[in-house]
Scaffold this active site. Structure first.
Site, PDB file in Angstrom:
ATOM      1  N   LYS A  21       0.837  -1.208   0.000  1.00 54.36           N
ATOM      2  CA  LYS A  21       0.000   0.000   0.000  1.00 54.36           C
ATOM      3  C   LYS A  21       0.872   1.258   0.000  1.00 54.36           C
ATOM      4  O   LYS A  21       0.650   2.165  -0.796  1.00 54.36           O
ATOM      5  CB  LYS A  21      -0.929  -0.035   1.216  1.00 54.36           C
ATOM      6  CG  LYS A  21      -1.857   1.156   1.317  1.00 54.36           C
ATOM      7  CD  LYS A  21      -3.159   0.793   1.999  1.00 54.36           C
ATOM      8  CE  LYS A  21      -3.038   0.791   3.503  1.00 54.36           C
ATOM      9  NZ  LYS A  21      -2.959   2.156   4.052  1.00 54.36           N
ATOM     10  N   SER A  22       1.867   1.294   0.886  1.00 56.58           N
ATOM     11  CA  SER A  22       2.719   2.497   0.964  1.00 56.58           C
ATOM     12  C   SER A  22       3.437   2.736  -0.360  1.00 56.58           C
ATOM     13  O   SER A  22       3.512   3.867  -0.842  1.00 56.58           O
ATOM     14  CB  SER A  22       3.776   2.326   2.062  1.00 56.58           C
ATOM     15  OG  SER A  22       3.165   2.301   3.319  1.00 56.58           O
ATOM     16  N   ARG A  26       3.055   5.839  -3.353  1.00 60.38           N
ATOM     17  CA  ARG A  26       4.235   6.601  -3.795  1.00 60.38           C
ATOM     18  C   ARG A  26       4.478   6.415  -5.290  1.00 60.38           C
ATOM     19  O   ARG A  26       4.855   7.358  -5.985  1.00 60.38           O
ATOM     20  CB  ARG A  26       5.450   6.188  -2.969  1.00 60.38           C
ATOM     21  CG  ARG A  26       5.350   6.780  -1.534  1.00 60.38           C
ATOM     22  CD  ARG A  26       6.170   5.993  -0.556  1.00 60.38           C
ATOM     23  NE  ARG A  26       6.173   6.570   0.789  1.00 60.38           N
ATOM     24  CZ  ARG A  26       5.203   6.397   1.699  1.00 60.38           C
ATOM     25  NH1 ARG A  26       4.126   5.687   1.419  1.00 60.38           N
ATOM     26  NH2 ARG A  26       5.307   6.957   2.902  1.00 60.38           N
ATOM     27  N   GLY A  93      -4.958   8.237   5.176  1.00 60.28           N
ATOM     28  CA  GLY A  93      -4.049   9.222   5.775  1.00 60.28           C
ATOM     29  C   GLY A  93      -2.841   9.471   4.888  1.00 60.28           C
ATOM     30  O   GLY A  93      -2.342  10.603   4.786  1.00 60.28           O
ATOM     31  N   ARG A 121      -8.353  12.946  12.168  1.00 56.69           N
ATOM     32  CA  ARG A 121      -6.933  12.632  12.388  1.00 56.69           C
ATOM     33  C   ARG A 121      -6.055  13.888  12.299  1.00 56.69           C
ATOM     34  O   ARG A 121      -6.363  14.807  11.554  1.00 56.69           O
ATOM     35  CB  ARG A 121      -6.486  11.553  11.391  1.00 56.69           C
ATOM     36  CG  ARG A 121      -7.221  10.246  11.657  1.00 56.69           C
ATOM     37  CD  ARG A 121      -6.849   9.167  10.686  1.00 56.69           C
ATOM     38  NE  ARG A 121      -5.466   8.766  10.804  1.00 56.69           N
ATOM     39  CZ  ARG A 121      -4.863   7.924   9.978  1.00 56.69           C
ATOM     40  NH1 ARG A 121      -5.538   7.410   8.964  1.00 56.69           N
ATOM     41  NH2 ARG A 121      -3.610   7.603  10.155  1.00 56.69           N
ATOM     42  N   ASP A 316       1.982  -1.024  12.004  1.00 58.26           N
ATOM     43  CA  ASP A 316       0.689  -1.473  11.463  1.00 58.26           C
ATOM     44  C   ASP A 316       0.374  -2.923  11.840  1.00 58.26           C
ATOM     45  O   ASP A 316      -0.741  -3.398  11.613  1.00 58.26           O
ATOM     46  CB  ASP A 316       0.679  -1.327   9.933  1.00 58.26           C
ATOM     47  CG  ASP A 316       0.650   0.142   9.499  1.00 58.26           C
ATOM     48  OD1 ASP A 316       0.245   0.994  10.309  1.00 58.26           O
ATOM     49  OD2 ASP A 316       1.041   0.427   8.356  1.00 58.26           O
ATOM     50  N   LYS A 343      -4.433   6.355  14.407  1.00 63.43           N
ATOM     51  CA  LYS A 343      -4.529   5.691  13.106  1.00 63.43           C
ATOM     52  C   LYS A 343      -5.990   5.732  12.657  1.00 63.43           C
ATOM     53  O   LYS A 343      -6.763   6.527  13.166  1.00 63.43           O
ATOM     54  CB  LYS A 343      -4.005   4.253  13.208  1.00 63.43           C
ATOM     55  CG  LYS A 343      -2.530   4.178  13.554  1.00 63.43           C
ATOM     56  CD  LYS A 343      -1.674   4.620  12.390  1.00 63.43           C
ATOM     57  CE  LYS A 343      -0.206   4.606  12.757  1.00 63.43           C
ATOM     58  NZ  LYS A 343       0.625   5.253  11.743  1.00 63.43           N
ATOM     59  N   ARG A 347      -6.357   2.200  17.667  1.00 66.44           N
ATOM     60  CA  ARG A 347      -6.171   0.740  17.546  1.00 66.44           C
ATOM     61  C   ARG A 347      -5.870   0.063  18.867  1.00 66.44           C
ATOM     62  O   ARG A 347      -6.163  -1.131  19.026  1.00 66.44           O
ATOM     63  CB  ARG A 347      -5.083   0.421  16.503  1.00 66.44           C
ATOM     64  CG  ARG A 347      -5.568   0.689  15.093  1.00 66.44           C
ATOM     65  CD  ARG A 347      -4.619   0.222  14.021  1.00 66.44           C
ATOM     66  NE  ARG A 347      -5.259   0.404  12.720  1.00 66.44           N
ATOM     67  CZ  ARG A 347      -4.613   0.701  11.597  1.00 66.44           C
ATOM     68  NH1 ARG A 347      -3.306   0.834  11.603  1.00 66.44           N
ATOM     69  NH2 ARG A 347      -5.273   0.845  10.469  1.00 66.44           N
ATOM     70  N   ARG A 389      -7.459  -3.133   9.496  1.00 61.15           N
ATOM     71  CA  ARG A 389      -6.490  -3.957  10.237  1.00 61.15           C
ATOM     72  C   ARG A 389      -7.119  -4.584  11.490  1.00 61.15           C
ATOM     73  O   ARG A 389      -6.736  -5.672  11.901  1.00 61.15           O
ATOM     74  CB  ARG A 389      -5.241  -3.149  10.594  1.00 61.15           C
ATOM     75  CG  ARG A 389      -4.502  -2.663   9.347  1.00 61.15           C
ATOM     76  CD  ARG A 389      -3.064  -2.301   9.595  1.00 61.15           C
ATOM     77  NE  ARG A 389      -2.571  -1.402   8.568  1.00 61.15           N
ATOM     78  CZ  ARG A 389      -2.177  -1.772   7.343  1.00 61.15           C
ATOM     79  NH1 ARG A 389      -2.212  -3.037   6.987  1.00 61.15           N
ATOM     80  NH2 ARG A 389      -1.764  -0.874   6.466  1.00 61.15           N
TER      81      ARG A 389
HETATM   82  C1  S3P Z   1       2.353   4.945   6.084  1.00 62.69           C
HETATM   83  C2  S3P Z   1       2.926   5.366   7.239  1.00 62.69           C
HETATM   84  C3  S3P Z   1       2.438   4.948   8.571  1.00 62.69           C
HETATM   85  C4  S3P Z   1       1.537   3.738   8.488  1.00 62.69           C
HETATM   86  C5  S3P Z   1       0.526   3.832   7.392  1.00 62.69           C
HETATM   87  C6  S3P Z   1       1.214   4.028   6.046  1.00 62.69           C
HETATM   88  C7  S3P Z   1       2.924   5.447   4.816  1.00 62.69           C
HETATM   89  O1  S3P Z   1       1.680   6.011   9.099  1.00 62.69           O
HETATM   90  O2  S3P Z   1       0.893   3.517   9.716  1.00 62.69           O
HETATM   91  O3  S3P Z   1      -0.254   2.648   7.326  1.00 62.69           O
HETATM   92  O4  S3P Z   1       2.592   4.905   3.749  1.00 62.69           O
HETATM   93  O5  S3P Z   1       3.733   6.385   4.877  1.00 62.69           O
HETATM   94  P1  S3P Z   1       2.368   7.256   9.867  1.00 62.69           P
HETATM   95  O6  S3P Z   1       3.197   8.002   8.898  1.00 62.69           O
HETATM   96  O7  S3P Z   1       1.200   8.031  10.395  1.00 62.69           O
HETATM   97  O8  S3P Z   1       3.163   6.613  10.952  1.00 62.69           O
END
Ligand code: S3P
Length: 429
Positions: A21-22, A26, A93, A121, A316, A343, A347, A389
């Site tokens: 996902k991250s 990007r 987020g 958030r 996570d 989050k 959580r 999650r």
């Molecule tokens: C993420 C960063 C983390 C993570 C989220 C994805 C990202 O959050 O918990 O699921 O893709 O940069 P934080 O940057 O709030 O720690």
């Protein structure tokens, strides 16, 4: 929507998990910043990444294809268009915070919002430093909450120590820094996931890391690229890995999982607890390490402590690690994880409340959990609280309860892992 889960004894077979996902967020965002057409393979096809794609489309980005394979036509740093409507980050987020960094550098006005959970958030962690760079940002409660109204500008470089463990904040600032002239220095004290740094380096940005946590980015620069291949998401694999490790019998082979060291805490913690996990066929895609994982069941796990530098590396995975800890011998203590309270849900609260419904002894600390091992869980009716999650962690626990459970609100898994229940039921018996 609810699902009934029956207890199982064996997790056996071979599978893949959705694209990370991250890295998917990007890949979409940084491909748009190039002046090229970039092909993305194995993109996560889920609601969170769709939110990023929709916002980019509102900014004039064009793409071809659908689903897991897309060709994104980059706009270059300066080719985005003023959106004629509000940008909606949905439940994501990462979309909201990374996009705030991009919008801070645009010479037009935009408004960014999200769903009910995202609108609660904290955004000031990203709006404050972006304002220091010269962007004009307004939002509810002095820029703390969405919707945000952003008017970008030529930004100043920044020298900033990120005060919270957040890769999203670090990433937003690195994106904004591409719109400044000079050298930005960002201190990432907590060593959060570094997918942004790797993707920027892959696309030719002048970015270096000095020592453990000091990032230096020089701008301006033109980003160039032609292809991203996204590894499977270790945070989604985590639910399957824990299920396979807890099962009395069976072996699970997961192909093509990202093993970036900023994300592999789950493997290290489970191994420390006594799980049998092998990392096979290591390779690399666009500077991201990748491997296949083999998890064998039938081992007795023991409790552990998860704290300090490990926390950002498992942030996570804490809900599902709490599930693993329930079935271990002895107690597990998790400390220093207060970030989990901001989050998609709180959580710490949600996982302890829901596991208690199954009879688990879980105590909530201000910044963590104490989990009593050796649990005999009874089947129960549990609630996801709209958090993917939490839904998947509860489903994993329910596999090893003494009777069947019902998990309500399982549509939340569409955020990151739409095929989760199908894969789990194919592997479990
Ligand atoms: C993420 C960063 C983390 C993570 C989220 C994805 C990202 O959050 O918990 O699921 O893709 O940069 P934080 O940057 O709030 O720690």
């Amino acid at each position: 929507m609810e699902i009934t889960i029956k207890p199982v004894e064996r997790i056996e077979g071979q599978t893949r998990v959705p694209g990370d996902k991250s890295i998917s967020h990007r890949a979409l965002l940084f491909s748009s910043l190039t002046e090229d057409t970039v092909e993305i393979e194995n993109l996560l096809e889920a609601e969170d990444t769709l939110s990023t794609l929709n916002c980019l489309r509102e900014l004039g980005v064009e793409y071809e294809g659908d689903g897991k394979k897309l060709k994104v036509k980059g706009k270059g740093l300066r080719g985005f268009e003023e959106p004629d409507n509000v940008l909606n980050a949905g439940n994501s987020g990462t979309t909201a915070r990374l996009l705030a960094g991009l919008l801070a550098g645009q010479p037009f006005h935009s408004t960014l919002t999200g769903d009910g959970s995202l609108r609660r958030r904290p955004m000031n962690r990203v709006t404050e430093p972006l304002k220091q760079m010269g962007a004009s940002i307004n939002g509810r409660n002095n820029g703390e909450l969405l919707p945000l109204s952003i008017r970008g500008y030529d930004l100043l470089p920044i020298n900033y120590t990120v005060p919270v463990a957040s890769s999203q904040v670090k990433s937003a600032l690195l994106i904004a820094a591409l719109y400044s002239r000079g050298t930005s220095e960002i201190i990432d004290l907590y060593n959060t996931r570094d997918h942004t740094e790797r993707a920027l380096r892959y696309l030719g940005a002048r970015i270096e890391k000095m020592g453990r946590c000091h990032i230096i980015l020089k701008s301006p620069v033109k980003l160039k690229g032609d292809r991203f291949r996204i590894p499977g998401d270790i945070s989604e694999a985590a639910f399957l890995i824990v299920a396979a490790a807890l099962a009395p019998r069976g072996e699970l082979y997961i192909e093509d999982v990202g093993i970036n060291p900023s994300r592999t805490g789950i493997l290290e913690v489970l191994e420390r607890m006594g799980a049998d996990i092998s990392i096979l066929n290591e390779r690399e895609y666009n500077y991201e390490p990748v491997a296949d994982l083999l998890v064998k069941g039938g081992r007795n796990l023991k409790g552990t402590e998860i704290a300090g530098e490990m926390i950002p590396r498992v942030i996570d995975e804490i809900p599902v690690l709490a599930v693993a800890a329930l079935f271990a011998e002895g107690d597990t203590v998790i400390k220093g994880a207060a970030e989990l309270r901001v989050k998609k849900t709180d959580r710490l609260k949600c996982i302890s409340l829901e596991l208690q419904k199954m009879g688990a002894l879980v105590e909530e600390l201000p910044d963590g959990l104490v989990i009593k091992g050796g649990a005999k869980l009874s089947g129960a009716r549990c609630e996801s609280h709209g958090d993917h999650r939490i839904a998947m962690a509860l489903a994993t626990a329910a596999l090893f309860a003494e009777s069947e459970s019902v998990i309500n609100g399982v549509e939340a898994v569409k955020t990151s892992f739409p095929g989760f229940f199908d894969i789990m039921s194919r592997l479990a018996s």
